[in-house]
Design an enzyme around this catalytic site. Structure first.
Site, PDB file in Angstrom:
ATOM      1  N   TYR A   1      -8.000   7.148  -5.005  1.00 12.86           N
ATOM      2  CA  TYR A   1      -7.711   5.809  -4.821  1.00 12.86           C
ATOM      3  C   TYR A   1      -6.589   5.903  -4.060  1.00 12.86           C
ATOM      4  O   TYR A   1      -5.598   6.590  -4.594  1.00 12.86           O
ATOM      5  CB  TYR A   1      -7.371   4.815  -6.442  1.00 12.86           C
TER       6      TYR A   1
ATOM      7  N   ASP B   1      -0.991  12.281  -0.821  1.00 11.07           N
ATOM      8  CA  ASP B   1      -0.998  10.710  -1.657  1.00 11.07           C
ATOM      9  C   ASP B   1      -0.348  10.557  -3.049  1.00 11.07           C
ATOM     10  O   ASP B   1      -1.173  11.365  -4.286  1.00 11.07           O
ATOM     11  CB  ASP B   1      -2.293   9.875  -1.759  1.00 11.07           C
TER      12      ASP B   1
ATOM     13  N   LYS C   1       5.171   2.823  -5.817  1.00 10.81           N
ATOM     14  CA  LYS C   1       5.515   3.434  -8.172  1.00 10.81           C
ATOM     15  C   LYS C   1       6.712   3.981  -8.411  1.00 10.81           C
ATOM     16  O   LYS C   1       7.834   2.919  -8.103  1.00 10.81           O
ATOM     17  CB  LYS C   1       4.180   3.663  -8.715  1.00 10.81           C
TER      18      LYS C   1
HETATM   19  C1  PLP Z   1      -1.652   2.761  -6.904  1.00 12.33           C
HETATM   20  C2  PLP Z   1      -1.761   3.617  -6.072  1.00 12.33           C
HETATM   21  C3  PLP Z   1      -1.767   3.284  -4.243  1.00 12.33           C
HETATM   22  C4  PLP Z   1      -1.428   2.064  -4.285  1.00 12.33           C
HETATM   23  O1  PLP Z   1      -0.505   1.564  -4.302  1.00 12.33           O
HETATM   24  P1  PLP Z   1      -0.588   0.162  -4.352  1.00 12.33           P
HETATM   25  O2  PLP Z   1       1.215   0.210  -5.074  1.00 12.33           O
HETATM   26  O3  PLP Z   1      -0.490  -0.541  -5.381  1.00 12.33           O
HETATM   27  O4  PLP Z   1      -0.966  -0.796  -3.768  1.00 12.33           O
HETATM   28  C5  PLP Z   1      -2.269   4.104  -3.662  1.00 12.33           C
HETATM   29  N1  PLP Z   1      -2.497   5.469  -3.917  1.00 12.33           N
HETATM   30  C6  PLP Z   1      -3.057   6.111  -5.340  1.00 12.33           C
HETATM   31  C7  PLP Z   1      -2.593   7.251  -5.599  1.00 12.33           C
HETATM   32  C8  PLP Z   1      -2.360   5.550  -6.460  1.00 12.33           C
HETATM   33  O5  PLP Z   1      -2.080   5.911  -7.477  1.00 12.33           O
END
Ligand code: PLP
Length: 432
Positions: free
Chosen positions: A146, A240, A268
């Site tokens: 994701y 990511d 995060k």
């Molecule tokens: C949470 C997450 C996102 C998206 O971040 P948001 O702050 O929710 O938009 C993108 N990539 C990864 C791997 C994530 O865990």
């Protein structure tokens, strides 16, 4: 005694009127475990408290950001101090430089950072940048990973989407995903094949340790082999690390696999609970971004002073505490508790973990990709989840979300956790 959720239920009913499903992010609706969602009133340290006053050991931790636990003294102090100076300036301030420096020092392949307001924003900006730098349009992503909810990445996208069993999303035009190619996690052949078939691939984006189909680790030399392959073909690697950044070491999870990414995405933890995302890369790449270069990307609240203060205080404290060894030990201990309880009750469970990320899959199959994750018994997970709630443990309401550890967890929490997990496994066994 059964817990009462009267106030949460009332708030849920009220929330349905003017909020969509009474939530602002789908997983909070508890759809995949059934029942009504909890409303939270407050949190402190390792504990989260719902609207009815029920207390839980928090293994959600806002899906990662609260790595020090809730309202850490030093973070709270820094935020309160920043609040007194103003909330947003529409001009640069010193804390942006400070947070950027901490990040660049922790991510050796980066020289410059651009702050945004969410992980989603970080990733879609990084994709734009990669396309501009490479002068090519196609990207490869992995099934079950994701990367936020932007159009071109909303295909085969793990947890939220996985549990709702929808392949992508309505409203995403076919044209928006036509340049997104899908490979299988841990399957280097699937990447090779796509590269052989397509000449114009700008970048591969990956979660170095996947956390959105449950926790799935890269096998052996998967990342390393892939990086070689990408270099041979002039394709950028975007790591990511929105979830994994600063989670298993002070820096990126990809470092454990001896691979250097071209662009890193963060979110995060770097905001410590405030909305912060970032993308970072070496000068040559970042100098493509406006105002230095032709890639446009902007944000009214980007680099927000309160969020920067929270991020700096969180990372400073994290560096000081250096809890990573303890995370490993605590995750090990949690794994043991889960496996012992599963065995005792004759339940098939596979636990995957990495640093402070861990989750049990209700399956007997080794989980190495999205397909094997899907063999999990989500009904059993739902029963497990609700008994944990009764016993005072808050875990993500989905089989396909990682649990998180904070440095605020106590011995008492572990005792409560042990008791709760044993009771919940028993409940699963009784349901069969
Ligand atoms: C949470 C997450 C996102 C998206 O971040 P948001 O702050 O929710 O938009 C993108 N990539 C990864 C791997 C994530 O865990």
């Amino acid at each position: 005694m059964e817990k009462s959720f009267k106030k949460s239920e009332k708030l849920y009913e009220a929330g349905l009127v003017h909020l969509v499903g009474a939530v602002n992010s789908p997983v909070r609706a508890f759809k995949s475990v059934g029942g009504n969602p909890l409303f939270i009133k407050k949190a402190k340290g390792s504990t989260i408290i719902d609207a009815d006053g029920n207390r839980y050991v928090d293994y959600v931790l806002s899906y990662g950001p609260m790595i020090l636990g809730h309202r850490h003294k030093k973070v709270q102090k820094a935020i309160l101090k920043a609040l007194k100076n103003g909330y947003s300036f529409g001009a640069s301030s010193e804390d942006e430089i400070k947070l950027a420096k901490i990040i660049v020092d922790a991510f050796p392949s980066t020289d410059k950072v651009r702050f945004v307001n969410s992980g989603t924003e970080a990733v879609f900006s990084a994709i734009r940048l990669a396309r501009a730098f490479a002068g090519k349009d196609k990207i490869i992503k992995f099934s079950g990973c994701y990367h936020g909810h932007s159009d071109s990445l909303l295909v085969a996208a793990g947890s939220g989407l996985a549990t709702l069993s929808i392949p992508g999303s309505k409203g995403v035009p076919a044209d928006a995903v036509k340049d997104t190619l899908i490979a299988e996690y841990n399957n280097i052949e699937s990447v090779k094949q796509l590269i052989a078939q397509h000449k114009d691939i700008a970048a591969v984006i990956i979660e170095p340790v996947a956390g959105n189909m449950g926790v799935v680790l890269p096998k052996d030399n998967f990342l390393k082999e892939m990086k070689v392959l990408l270099e041979e073909n002039n394709i950028l690697l975007i790591a990511d690390e929105v979830m994994t950044g600063f989670r298993s070491k002070f820096g990126g999870a990809i470092d454990f696999f001896d691979v250097k990414p071209d662009i890193v995405c963060l979110g995060k933890v770097i905001g410590g609970g405030f909305p912060v995302g970032a993308y970072a890369a070496r000068n040559e790449i970042m100098e493509m971004v406006s105002p230095l270069g032709p890639v446009y990307q902007a944000g009214t609240l980007s680099g927000n002073p309160i969020a920067m203060a929270s991020g700096i205080a969180t990372l400073k404290e994290l560096k000081k505490q250096n809890p990573y060894k303890q995370f490993e030990l605590n995750a090990q201990r949690l794994e043991q508790i889960i496996m012992d309880a599963a065995k005792e009750n004759g339940i098939d469970v596979v636990v995957n973990r990495f640093g402070s990320m861990i989750n049990p899959f209700f399956t007997k199959k080794e989980v190495t990709d999205f397909k094997s994750a899907q063999t999990s018994d989500t009904e059993a997970f739902g029963i497990f989840f609700w008994e944990l709630i009764q016993q005072g443990l808050f875990i993500p309401p989905s089989q396909f979300e990682s649990w998180f550890l904070s440095s605020a967890i106590t011995e008492e929490d572990f005792e409560k956790t042990n008791k709760a997990i044993n009771a919940a496994m028993k409940k699963v066994a009784l349901s069969r």
